[in-house]
Design a protein around this motif. Structure first.
Motif, short mmCIF file in Angstrom:
data_model
loop_
_atom_site.label_atom_id
_atom_site.label_comp_id
_atom_site.label_asym_id
_atom_site.label_seq_id
_atom_site.Cartn_x
_atom_site.Cartn_y
_atom_site.Cartn_z
N UNK A 12 0.88 -1.17 0.00
CA UNK A 12 0.00 0.00 0.00
C UNK A 12 0.91 1.21 0.00
N UNK A 13 0.90 1.98 -1.08
CA UNK A 13 1.82 3.11 -1.17
C UNK A 13 1.09 4.35 -1.66
N UNK A 14 1.76 5.49 -1.53
CA UNK A 14 1.19 6.76 -1.94
C UNK A 14 2.20 7.51 -2.79
N UNK A 15 1.68 8.17 -3.82
CA UNK A 15 2.51 9.02 -4.66
C UNK A 15 2.15 10.49 -4.44
N UNK A 16 2.93 11.37 -5.05
CA UNK A 16 2.68 12.81 -4.95
C UNK A 16 2.61 13.26 -3.49
N UNK A 17 3.66 12.97 -2.75
CA UNK A 17 3.68 13.26 -1.32
C UNK A 17 4.21 14.64 -0.99
N UNK A 18 4.47 15.43 -2.00
CA UNK A 18 5.02 16.76 -1.76
C UNK A 18 4.05 17.58 -0.91
N UNK A 19 4.53 18.10 0.20
CA UNK A 19 3.76 18.93 1.14
C UNK A 19 2.77 18.15 2.00
N UNK A 20 2.83 16.82 1.97
CA UNK A 20 1.97 16.03 2.85
C UNK A 20 2.47 16.09 4.29
N UNK A 21 1.56 16.32 5.24
CA UNK A 21 1.97 16.33 6.65
C UNK A 21 1.20 15.31 7.49
N UNK A 22 0.16 14.69 6.94
CA UNK A 22 -0.59 13.72 7.71
C UNK A 22 -1.40 12.79 6.83
N UNK A 23 -1.59 11.57 7.33
CA UNK A 23 -2.30 10.54 6.58
C UNK A 23 -2.94 9.57 7.55
N UNK A 24 -4.21 9.22 7.31
CA UNK A 24 -4.88 8.24 8.16
C UNK A 24 -6.00 7.57 7.38
N UNK A 25 -6.30 6.31 7.72
CA UNK A 25 -7.39 5.59 7.08
C UNK A 25 -7.59 4.25 7.77
N UNK A 26 -8.65 3.58 7.41
CA UNK A 26 -8.91 2.20 7.82
C UNK A 26 -8.87 1.32 6.58
N UNK A 27 -8.04 0.29 6.62
CA UNK A 27 -7.99 -0.68 5.54
C UNK A 27 -8.90 -1.86 5.92
N UNK A 28 -9.86 -2.13 5.07
CA UNK A 28 -10.84 -3.19 5.30
C UNK A 28 -10.56 -4.32 4.33
N UNK A 29 -10.23 -5.52 4.84
CA UNK A 29 -10.08 -6.67 3.95
C UNK A 29 -11.10 -7.73 4.32
N UNK A 30 -11.58 -8.42 3.31
CA UNK A 30 -12.65 -9.40 3.49
C UNK A 30 -12.05 -10.67 4.09
N UNK A 31 -12.32 -10.89 5.38
CA UNK A 31 -11.75 -12.04 6.07
C UNK A 31 -12.34 -13.36 5.59
N UNK A 32 -13.40 -13.31 4.78
CA UNK A 32 -13.93 -14.54 4.18
C UNK A 32 -13.10 -14.97 2.97
N UNK A 33 -12.34 -14.03 2.41
CA UNK A 33 -11.53 -14.32 1.23
C UNK A 33 -10.05 -14.51 1.56
N UNK A 34 -9.53 -13.69 2.49
CA UNK A 34 -8.10 -13.73 2.79
C UNK A 34 -7.86 -13.63 4.29
N UNK A 35 -6.71 -14.14 4.72
CA UNK A 35 -6.28 -13.96 6.10
C UNK A 35 -4.91 -13.30 6.11
N UNK A 36 -4.68 -12.42 7.08
CA UNK A 36 -3.42 -11.71 7.19
C UNK A 36 -2.39 -12.60 7.86
N UNK A 37 -1.24 -12.79 7.20
CA UNK A 37 -0.20 -13.65 7.76
C UNK A 37 1.06 -12.87 8.13
N UNK A 38 1.23 -11.66 7.56
CA UNK A 38 2.41 -10.86 7.92
C UNK A 38 2.11 -9.39 7.63
N UNK A 39 2.79 -8.53 8.39
CA UNK A 39 2.55 -7.10 8.28
C UNK A 39 3.86 -6.35 8.53
#
Length: 221
Positions: A12-39
């Motif tokens: 998960x990446x972002x481009x055009x970060x010039x002048x960015x000072x803050x970032x926040x969000x919730x990432x929602x993944x469908x646990x019926x399709x995938x499971x998280x194994x590493x982060x």
């Protein structure tokens, strides 16, 4: 696309970060399709695992909040986080991943503290945008929503399609049939068409495709 039992890594990446000072969000993944194994935390300055909340990973939720306190960014591109999944059944990333605002509001801020929208775009490993030759139904945004929300989709050709919204019992509460042009389209849904707050499913279908996603209508404050 991924097959059942496949292990894969998503940046998960972002481009055009010039002048960015803050970032926040919730990432929602469908646990019926995938499971998280590493982060792994990304490579934004002073970003580490403390910038993420993965306590709700079993529910398919990962939150993040980051800010640059000392100076504004001048980067062209930076990874926010790197996720490794194992697929439970066959599916695709368009269905499995979405960004929403519950519990962490999806917003970014520049040096003027002006809010900017955070949306999820899918690209190939070589950085090229995914082709629009296939039908895609995106997660509505914002989600959850109070007054209105937008549903985006891509059509590979001009076609007549129907957008339907269902409550959790399967009852259809809204239906719109229209002829849409090729490419990206976006429909705004007003909460006044929904009988009550709660979980809903929306489906876009035509003679050649049918895809369903879920959305949440919350009580206005």
């Amino acid at each position: 696309d991924f097959e059942s039992g496949e292990t894969f890594t998503v940046d998960i990446y972002s481009e055009d970060l010039f002048n960015l000072i803050g970032l926040q969000f919730t990432l929602d993944y469908d646990e019926r399709l995938v499971e998280l194994v590493d982060f792994e935390a990304g490579d934004l300055p002073r970003m580490d695992r403390e910038n993420f909340g993965i306590v709700d990973s079993e529910k398919g939720l990962i939150t993040t909040s980051w800010s640059e306190n000392n100076s504004v960014l001048t980067l062209d591109k930076a990874v926010v986080c790197r996720l490794t999944f194992r697929s439970i059944r066959a599916g695709d990333l368009y269905t499995a991943l979405a960004i929403n605002s519950d519990p962490t509001l999806a917003e970014a801020y520049d040096y003027n503290t002006d809010p900017m929208q955070v949306l999820l775009q899918f690209v190939e490993a070589d950085g090229q945008a995914s082709p629009t030759s296939d039908f895609k139904l995106y997660q509505n945004h914002p989600n959850p929503f109070r007054n209105h929300t937008k549903i985006g989709f891509v059509l590979p050709k001009r076609a007549t399609a129907t957008l339907s919204i269902y409550d959790i019992s399967g009852k259809e509460v809204y239906r719109l049939e229209n002829e849409f042009n090729v490419g990206y389209q976006e429909l705004e849904i007003n909460s006044s068409i929904l009988p009550a707050h709660g979980l809903y499913y929306y489906r876009l279908q035509s003679e050649e495709f049918s895809t369903t996603r879920k959305m949440i209508y919350t009580i206005s404050q």
